[in-house]
Design a protein around this motif. Structure first.
Motif, PDB file in Angstrom:
ATOM      1  N   PRO A  35     -12.039  32.261 -25.243  1.00 11.86           N
ATOM      2  CA  PRO A  35     -11.152  33.370 -25.592  1.00 11.86           C
ATOM      3  C   PRO A  35     -11.638  34.673 -24.970  1.00 11.86           C
ATOM      4  O   PRO A  35     -12.822  34.865 -24.738  1.00 11.86           O
ATOM      5  CB  PRO A  35     -11.240  33.417 -27.122  1.00 11.86           C
ATOM      6  CG  PRO A  35     -12.579  32.841 -27.440  1.00 11.86           C
ATOM      7  CD  PRO A  35     -12.831  31.796 -26.392  1.00 11.86           C
ATOM      8  N   GLY A  36     -10.726  35.556 -24.701  1.00 12.63           N
ATOM      9  CA  GLY A  36     -11.073  36.856 -24.145  1.00 12.63           C
ATOM     10  C   GLY A  36     -10.027  37.327 -23.158  1.00 12.63           C
ATOM     11  O   GLY A  36      -9.427  36.520 -22.431  1.00 12.63           O
ATOM     12  N   ASN A  37      -9.791  38.631 -23.133  1.00 14.61           N
ATOM     13  CA  ASN A  37      -8.741  39.179 -22.274  1.00 14.61           C
ATOM     14  C   ASN A  37      -9.031  38.975 -20.796  1.00 14.61           C
ATOM     15  O   ASN A  37      -8.124  38.659 -20.017  1.00 14.61           O
ATOM     16  CB  ASN A  37      -8.553  40.671 -22.570  1.00 14.61           C
ATOM     17  CG  ASN A  37      -7.949  40.913 -23.939  1.00 14.61           C
ATOM     18  OD1 ASN A  37      -7.206  40.076 -24.457  1.00 14.61           O
ATOM     19  ND2 ASN A  37      -8.274  42.053 -24.538  1.00 14.61           N
ATOM     20  N   ASP A  38     -10.290  39.177 -20.376  1.00 14.66           N
ATOM     21  CA  ASP A  38     -10.614  39.037 -18.952  1.00 14.66           C
ATOM     22  C   ASP A  38     -10.356  37.614 -18.472  1.00 14.66           C
ATOM     23  O   ASP A  38      -9.778  37.396 -17.396  1.00 14.66           O
ATOM     24  CB  ASP A  38     -12.066  39.423 -18.690  1.00 14.66           C
ATOM     25  CG  ASP A  38     -12.320  40.916 -18.839  1.00 14.66           C
ATOM     26  OD1 ASP A  38     -11.328  41.688 -18.885  1.00 14.66           O
ATOM     27  OD2 ASP A  38     -13.500  41.311 -18.929  1.00 14.66           O
ATOM     28  N   LEU A  62      -6.931  19.428 -23.253  1.00 15.13           N
ATOM     29  CA  LEU A  62      -8.273  19.879 -23.607  1.00 15.13           C
ATOM     30  C   LEU A  62      -9.210  18.687 -23.693  1.00 15.13           C
ATOM     31  O   LEU A  62      -8.940  17.740 -24.432  1.00 15.13           O
ATOM     32  CB  LEU A  62      -8.247  20.625 -24.938  1.00 15.13           C
ATOM     33  CG  LEU A  62      -7.294  21.827 -24.997  1.00 15.13           C
ATOM     34  CD1 LEU A  62      -7.299  22.448 -26.389  1.00 15.13           C
ATOM     35  CD2 LEU A  62      -7.672  22.867 -23.946  1.00 15.13           C
ATOM     36  N   THR A  63     -10.317  18.746 -22.953  1.00 18.25           N
ATOM     37  CA  THR A  63     -11.221  17.597 -22.920  1.00 18.25           C
ATOM     38  C   THR A  63     -12.049  17.479 -24.189  1.00 18.25           C
ATOM     39  O   THR A  63     -12.428  16.371 -24.571  1.00 18.25           O
ATOM     40  CB  THR A  63     -12.166  17.668 -21.710  1.00 18.25           C
ATOM     41  OG1 THR A  63     -12.950  18.873 -21.780  1.00 18.25           O
ATOM     42  CG2 THR A  63     -11.388  17.617 -20.402  1.00 18.25           C
ATOM     43  N   VAL A  67     -15.597  25.799 -27.825  1.00 13.77           N
ATOM     44  CA  VAL A  67     -14.756  26.981 -27.663  1.00 13.77           C
ATOM     45  C   VAL A  67     -14.684  27.460 -26.222  1.00 13.77           C
ATOM     46  O   VAL A  67     -13.690  28.091 -25.817  1.00 13.77           O
ATOM     47  CB  VAL A  67     -15.246  28.110 -28.599  1.00 13.77           C
ATOM     48  CG1 VAL A  67     -16.571  28.693 -28.111  1.00 13.77           C
ATOM     49  CG2 VAL A  67     -14.190  29.199 -28.746  1.00 13.77           C
ATOM     50  N   ASP A  68     -15.712  27.181 -25.402  1.00 14.15           N
ATOM     51  CA  ASP A  68     -15.634  27.621 -24.007  1.00 14.15           C
ATOM     52  C   ASP A  68     -14.611  26.814 -23.213  1.00 14.15           C
ATOM     53  O   ASP A  68     -14.299  27.167 -22.072  1.00 14.15           O
ATOM     54  CB  ASP A  68     -17.009  27.573 -23.331  1.00 14.15           C
ATOM     55  CG  ASP A  68     -17.626  26.192 -23.302  1.00 14.15           C
ATOM     56  OD1 ASP A  68     -17.443  25.430 -24.261  1.00 14.15           O
ATOM     57  OD2 ASP A  68     -18.320  25.866 -22.308  1.00 14.15           O
ATOM     58  N   PRO A  92      -8.655  18.117 -34.845  1.00 12.89           N
ATOM     59  CA  PRO A  92      -8.711  18.975 -36.034  1.00 12.89           C
ATOM     60  C   PRO A  92      -9.588  20.207 -35.878  1.00 12.89           C
ATOM     61  O   PRO A  92      -9.365  21.216 -36.567  1.00 12.89           O
ATOM     62  CB  PRO A  92      -9.277  18.034 -37.115  1.00 12.89           C
ATOM     63  CG  PRO A  92      -8.931  16.665 -36.647  1.00 12.89           C
ATOM     64  CD  PRO A  92      -9.038  16.728 -35.150  1.00 12.89           C
ATOM     65  N   LEU A  93     -10.576  20.162 -34.977  1.00 19.80           N
ATOM     66  CA  LEU A  93     -11.475  21.302 -34.832  1.00 19.80           C
ATOM     67  C   LEU A  93     -10.799  22.506 -34.178  1.00 19.80           C
ATOM     68  O   LEU A  93     -11.305  23.622 -34.267  1.00 19.80           O
ATOM     69  CB  LEU A  93     -12.718  20.890 -34.059  1.00 19.80           C
ATOM     70  CG  LEU A  93     -13.645  20.012 -34.909  1.00 19.80           C
ATOM     71  CD1 LEU A  93     -13.953  18.707 -34.210  1.00 19.80           C
ATOM     72  CD2 LEU A  93     -14.910  20.750 -35.283  1.00 19.80           C
ATOM     73  N   LEU A  94      -9.641  22.281 -33.570  1.00 13.74           N
ATOM     74  CA  LEU A  94      -8.797  23.387 -33.119  1.00 13.74           C
ATOM     75  C   LEU A  94      -7.577  23.519 -34.010  1.00 13.74           C
ATOM     76  O   LEU A  94      -7.224  24.622 -34.431  1.00 13.74           O
ATOM     77  CB  LEU A  94      -8.355  23.181 -31.666  1.00 13.74           C
ATOM     78  CG  LEU A  94      -7.408  24.259 -31.104  1.00 13.74           C
ATOM     79  CD1 LEU A  94      -8.083  25.624 -31.108  1.00 13.74           C
ATOM     80  CD2 LEU A  94      -6.934  23.898 -29.697  1.00 13.74           C
ATOM     81  N   ALA A  95      -6.935  22.415 -34.338  1.00 13.24           N
ATOM     82  CA  ALA A  95      -5.687  22.447 -35.111  1.00 13.24           C
ATOM     83  C   ALA A  95      -5.882  23.073 -36.483  1.00 13.24           C
ATOM     84  O   ALA A  95      -5.019  23.803 -36.977  1.00 13.24           O
ATOM     85  CB  ALA A  95      -5.116  21.035 -35.249  1.00 13.24           C
TER      86      ALA A  95
END
Length: 319
Positions: A35-38, A62-63, A67-68, A92-95
């Motif tokens: 995450p991040g604008n740049d 997503l593999t 978070v990266d 589930p770790l994102l959902a």
């Protein structure tokens, strides 16, 4: 399939810059990054450089849950009206990010205690495990091994995480963090759900070797899959030998004690990575009938070596 377009994001990663990929003729983005604008602007520019408008992106693959790799997925999917795809074990770790993160932090602490890590180190891990700027909930389609997205195949490749997947499109394979150009992916501490992650990971490597086309990793540029798999197997064989040697020297040891012998002082996330790596090797050796390693305790885990360290590592484990 046309040539994938690589976008370098997250320049500060110790593994090297993350690799997001655009598949322009399929409307797919693989692992958009943190995450991040740049980084969002880098991904937006990369999509346009690949000849697509943002709204042409239909699928975000997503593999794995780290978070990266997934951090930009909710924002990208929202901007493009695209669908996010993950293996069901990692989805589930994102959902369900908020609740899944709470469970993960508690699980990490419990598992570290079970590996014999000191309370102070465990508390340090918890304090440094800051929430990521992700929505509490995100729509994700959860998949099984062999299902297809945009005419590409999703392959379950556990080891680095329980629900890691590779994405195969024609003669191109996107492997995420299972195989990296210069870095050996962590096994054991990178996902504390796994019961015996090293054998899972070695089976994954054997499966990936059946692929004879191009290979694109989650960090850095393309790689030679046979060459890197050979190097990673050699690394783990040597690590297993060192684990057996340290276990023999101590007589009886926890994963944490073996990790301290191997890696020295560990702080922050390296507490998980180091202890997890030692635990993964000890569990794998204890599960091998040919290895004279026995588990003799569980709170915390304790292991003993019943024979000579030189005979503790069956060559078949790393073939």
């Amino acid at each position: 399939m046309s040539e994938p377009h690589r976008i370098a994001v997250n320049e500060g990663s110790p593994e090297g810059s993350n690799s997001a990929y655009v598949l322009p003729d399929r409307g797919v983005v693989v692992d958009p990054g943190p995450p991040g604008n740049d980084d969002f602007e880098r991904v937006r520019a990369g999509i346009e450089a690949a000849g697509l408008a943002m709204t042409d992106v239909e699928h975000v693959v997503l593999t794995h849950w780290h978070v990266d790799h997934v951090g930009l997925a909710p924002r990208l999917a929202d901007a493009a009206d695209a669908t996010i795809h993950m293996h069901r074990r990692d989805a589930p770790l994102l959902a369900e990010y908020r609740e899944a993160r709470r469970r993960r932090v508690r699980r990490d602490a419990s598992v570290l205690a079970g590996w014999g890590a000191p309370k102070g180190r465990i508390e340090e891990v918890r304090e440094r495990d800051a929430p990521s700027p992700l929505p509490d909930q995100t729509p994700v389609v959860a998949h099984e091994d062999g299902e297809r997205v945009a005419d590409g195949e999703l392959l379950h490749t556990p080891g680095h995480t329980e629900g890691h997947l590779a994405f195969r499109c024609d003669d191109v394979l996107f492997v995420g963090d299972t195989v990296l150009p210069t870095y050996t992916p962590n096994v054991g501490g990178s996902d504390t759900r796994a019961k015996n992650p090293l054998p899972d990971y070695l089976r994954t490597l054997r499966r990936l070797l059946r692929h004879d086309g191009e290979c694109y990793p989650g960090h850095g540029d393309g790689l030679s899959l046979p060459e890197r798999v050979g190097a990673i197997r050699s690394h783990h064989r040597q690590r297993a030998e060192r684990v057996a040697e340290r276990l023999g020297a101590r007589g009886e040891a926890t994963p944490w004690q073996v990790a301290v012998d191997l890696f020295g002082e560990m702080r922050g996330v390296h507490v998980k990575f180091g202890a997890g790596e030692a635990a993964a090797h000890l569990r794998a050796l204890a599960a091998e009938a040919e290895a004279p390693v026995s588990r003799v305790g569980s709170d915390p885990e304790r292991y003993v070596l019943d024979g000579a360290p030189a005979g503790a590592v069956p060559s078949s484990l790393f073939e």
